[in-house]
Design a protein around this motif. Structure first.
Motif, PDB file in Angstrom:
ATOM      1  N   VAL A 273      68.372  75.943  21.226  1.00  0.00           N
ATOM      2  CA  VAL A 273      67.244  76.563  21.914  1.00  0.00           C
ATOM      3  C   VAL A 273      67.628  77.940  22.451  1.00  0.00           C
ATOM      4  N   LEU A 274      68.781  78.030  23.100  1.00  0.00           N
ATOM      5  CA  LEU A 274      69.219  79.291  23.696  1.00  0.00           C
ATOM      6  C   LEU A 274      70.659  79.587  23.283  1.00  0.00           C
ATOM      7  N   LYS A 275      70.892  80.834  22.904  1.00  0.00           N
ATOM      8  CA  LYS A 275      72.245  81.286  22.592  1.00  0.00           C
ATOM      9  C   LYS A 275      72.458  82.641  23.247  1.00  0.00           C
ATOM     10  N   VAL A 276      73.467  82.725  24.090  1.00  0.00           N
ATOM     11  CA  VAL A 276      73.862  83.984  24.721  1.00  0.00           C
ATOM     12  C   VAL A 276      75.137  84.433  24.036  1.00  0.00           C
ATOM     13  N   GLU A 277      75.095  85.609  23.429  1.00  0.00           N
ATOM     14  CA  GLU A 277      76.159  86.056  22.531  1.00  0.00           C
ATOM     15  C   GLU A 277      76.798  87.351  23.039  1.00  0.00           C
TER      16      GLU A 277
ATOM     17  N   TYR B 281      66.780  92.192  33.149  1.00  0.00           N
ATOM     18  CA  TYR B 281      67.771  93.221  32.859  1.00  0.00           C
ATOM     19  C   TYR B 281      67.979  93.318  31.360  1.00  0.00           C
ATOM     20  N   GLN B 282      68.216  94.536  30.883  1.00  0.00           N
ATOM     21  CA  GLN B 282      68.647  94.761  29.509  1.00  0.00           C
ATOM     22  C   GLN B 282      70.175  94.797  29.520  1.00  0.00           C
ATOM     23  N   PRO B 283      70.850  93.945  28.746  1.00  0.00           N
ATOM     24  CA  PRO B 283      72.308  93.875  28.842  1.00  0.00           C
ATOM     25  C   PRO B 283      72.991  95.155  28.405  1.00  0.00           C
ATOM     26  N   THR B 284      74.150  95.397  28.994  1.00  0.00           N
ATOM     27  CA  THR B 284      74.981  96.527  28.577  1.00  0.00           C
ATOM     28  C   THR B 284      75.499  96.302  27.166  1.00  0.00           C
ATOM     29  N   ASN B 285      75.764  95.043  26.859  1.00  0.00           N
ATOM     30  CA  ASN B 285      76.235  94.685  25.521  1.00  0.00           C
ATOM     31  C   ASN B 285      75.814  93.253  25.229  1.00  0.00           C
ATOM     32  N   GLY B 286      75.699  92.910  23.943  1.00  0.00           N
ATOM     33  CA  GLY B 286      75.425  91.542  23.553  1.00  0.00           C
ATOM     34  C   GLY B 286      73.965  91.274  23.253  1.00  0.00           C
ATOM     35  N   ALA B 287      73.645  89.998  23.002  1.00  0.00           N
ATOM     36  CA  ALA B 287      72.302  89.620  22.592  1.00  0.00           C
ATOM     37  C   ALA B 287      71.973  88.215  23.086  1.00  0.00           C
ATOM     38  N   VAL B 288      70.667  87.949  23.161  1.00  0.00           N
ATOM     39  CA  VAL B 288      70.162  86.628  23.529  1.00  0.00           C
ATOM     40  C   VAL B 288      69.259  86.138  22.406  1.00  0.00           C
ATOM     41  N   TRP B 289      69.498  84.893  21.970  1.00  0.00           N
ATOM     42  CA  TRP B 289      68.693  84.259  20.933  1.00  0.00           C
ATOM     43  C   TRP B 289      67.925  83.099  21.554  1.00  0.00           C
ATOM     44  N   PHE B 290      66.639  82.993  21.193  1.00  0.00           N
ATOM     45  CA  PHE B 290      65.806  81.895  21.699  1.00  0.00           C
ATOM     46  C   PHE B 290      65.104  81.241  20.526  1.00  0.00           C
ATOM     47  N   GLN B 291      65.341  79.948  20.354  1.00  0.00           N
ATOM     48  CA  GLN B 291      64.786  79.182  19.248  1.00  0.00           C
ATOM     49  C   GLN B 291      65.040  79.855  17.900  1.00  0.00           C
ATOM     50  N   GLY B 292      66.270  80.339  17.744  1.00  0.00           N
ATOM     51  CA  GLY B 292      66.705  80.910  16.473  1.00  0.00           C
ATOM     52  C   GLY B 292      66.338  82.355  16.240  1.00  0.00           C
ATOM     53  N   GLU B 293      65.667  82.991  17.191  1.00  0.00           N
ATOM     54  CA  GLU B 293      65.273  84.386  17.031  1.00  0.00           C
ATOM     55  C   GLU B 293      65.907  85.253  18.113  1.00  0.00           C
ATOM     56  N   LYS B 294      66.377  86.422  17.706  1.00  0.00           N
ATOM     57  CA  LYS B 294      66.959  87.355  18.666  1.00  0.00           C
ATOM     58  C   LYS B 294      65.836  87.975  19.480  1.00  0.00           C
ATOM     59  N   ILE B 295      65.899  87.794  20.806  1.00  0.00           N
ATOM     60  CA  ILE B 295      64.825  88.307  21.662  1.00  0.00           C
ATOM     61  C   ILE B 295      65.291  89.429  22.587  1.00  0.00           C
ATOM     62  N   VAL B 296      66.586  89.528  22.826  1.00  0.00           N
ATOM     63  CA  VAL B 296      67.136  90.560  23.709  1.00  0.00           C
ATOM     64  C   VAL B 296      68.430  91.057  23.101  1.00  0.00           C
ATOM     65  N   GLU B 297      68.639  92.357  23.113  1.00  0.00           N
ATOM     66  CA  GLU B 297      69.949  92.911  22.773  1.00  0.00           C
ATOM     67  C   GLU B 297      70.091  94.271  23.416  1.00  0.00           C
TER      68      GLU B 297
END
Length: 280
Positions: free
Chosen positions: A5-9, A55-71
């Motif tokens: 469901v959620l992946k913080v990368e 917040y918009q991260p300084t680096n990295g990405a967030v995935w929600f239900q298999g889709e990248k939603i923040v980077e």
């Protein structure tokens, strides 16, 4: 295998010379209750703010239900338009606003209760249904949305019944005892129909009885609504009783991940956060 469901990368969040979150990686699977714990100032709420688009991260990405939603976006680079499963429904950049993320199916509560003080219990929850409204201003003005409004009100009634607030639905939100205000805030988040519910210290300020009731309540809504839950909490009894897995954050870095039993016996976690019982 459980659906992710959620992946913080590789997420880093830096404010000037202060690194609040440092290269965080974590995953949460469908139906899990996962806790993020650590000392005050460890970066837990900052991590929530990145995940939910505050917040918009300084680096990295967030995935929600298999889709990248923040980077992150390098300084000076134009924002890329989001393309994915919901591209036809939402047009947004990969630094979306919190309301866009809410529409995707992610809802949160806050460490400090943020209810609409002048509104009733019922209206506090009803207002949150706005993000699921399909009618526009004109149809609402002409009262062409009566069926949708009726369905929304019915859903609010069901949520208030679920959280045990039906008997006080006409009272002002601020007239409720503290524990019920917490439940109301959770009900308002549930009104957005989330797949992932983020709870930021839901037991803060509660007495032991209220904390025990909250533990049972979170388990109940997870089961009845098929939710996945990600929570920050300092009440270790609640965390250990309810969590499937736990991540531990210290000075912005994850120092451990595992089951409650594994975390309780992790020497690095004991040294950094849990400590040792006086009678040990």
């Amino acid at each position: 295998m459980s659906e992710n469901v959620l992946k913080v990368e590789n997420v880093t969040m830096q404010f000037g010379g202060v690194v609040a979150v440092d290269n965080m990686n974590l995953e949460i699977n469908q139906g899990e209750i996962v806790a993020l714990i650590g000392p005050n100032g460890a970066g837990k709420t900052t991590a929530f703010n990145v995940v939910t688009g505050v917040y918009q991260p300084t680096n990295g990405a967030v995935w929600f239900q298999g889709e990248k939603i923040v980077e992150n976006h390098p300084q000076g680079k134009m924002r890329q338009q989001y393309k994915g499963q919901h591209a036809g429904e939402y047009s947004r950049a990969l630094a979306p606003t919190p309301d866009a993320i809410t529409k995707l199916g992610m809802a949160r509560t806050f460490q400090n209760i943020r209810l609409w003080k002048s509104q009733t219990v019922f209206d506090n929850v009803l207002i949150a249904k706005h993000c699921r409204t399909h009618t526009n201003f004109l149809s609402a003005a002409l009262r062409l949305n009566r069926k949708e409004e009726q369905a929304q009100r019915q859903h609010v009634e069901e949520l208030l019944e679920l959280v045990g607030l039906s008997d006080v639905k006409g009272e002002l939100a601020t007239s409720l005892p503290y524990g019920k205000q917490r439940r109301l805030e959770i009900a308002r988040a549930l009104a957005t129909e989330p797949k992932l519910l983020l709870l930021d210290e839901p037991a803060a300020g509660m007495n032991p009885q209220e904390t025990g009731e909250l533990t049972a309540f979170i388990s109940e809504i997870r089961s009845k609504l098929g939710l996945t839950v990600f929570l920050i909490e300092h009440h270790m009894d609640l965390v250990m009783d309810i969590s499937d897995r736990i991540y531990v954050l210290d000075f912005g870095r994850l120092i451990a991940e595992g089951t409650p039993a594994e975390i309780q016996n992790n020497q690095r976690v004991i040294d950094a956060y849990l400590g040792v019982a006086e009678d040990a």
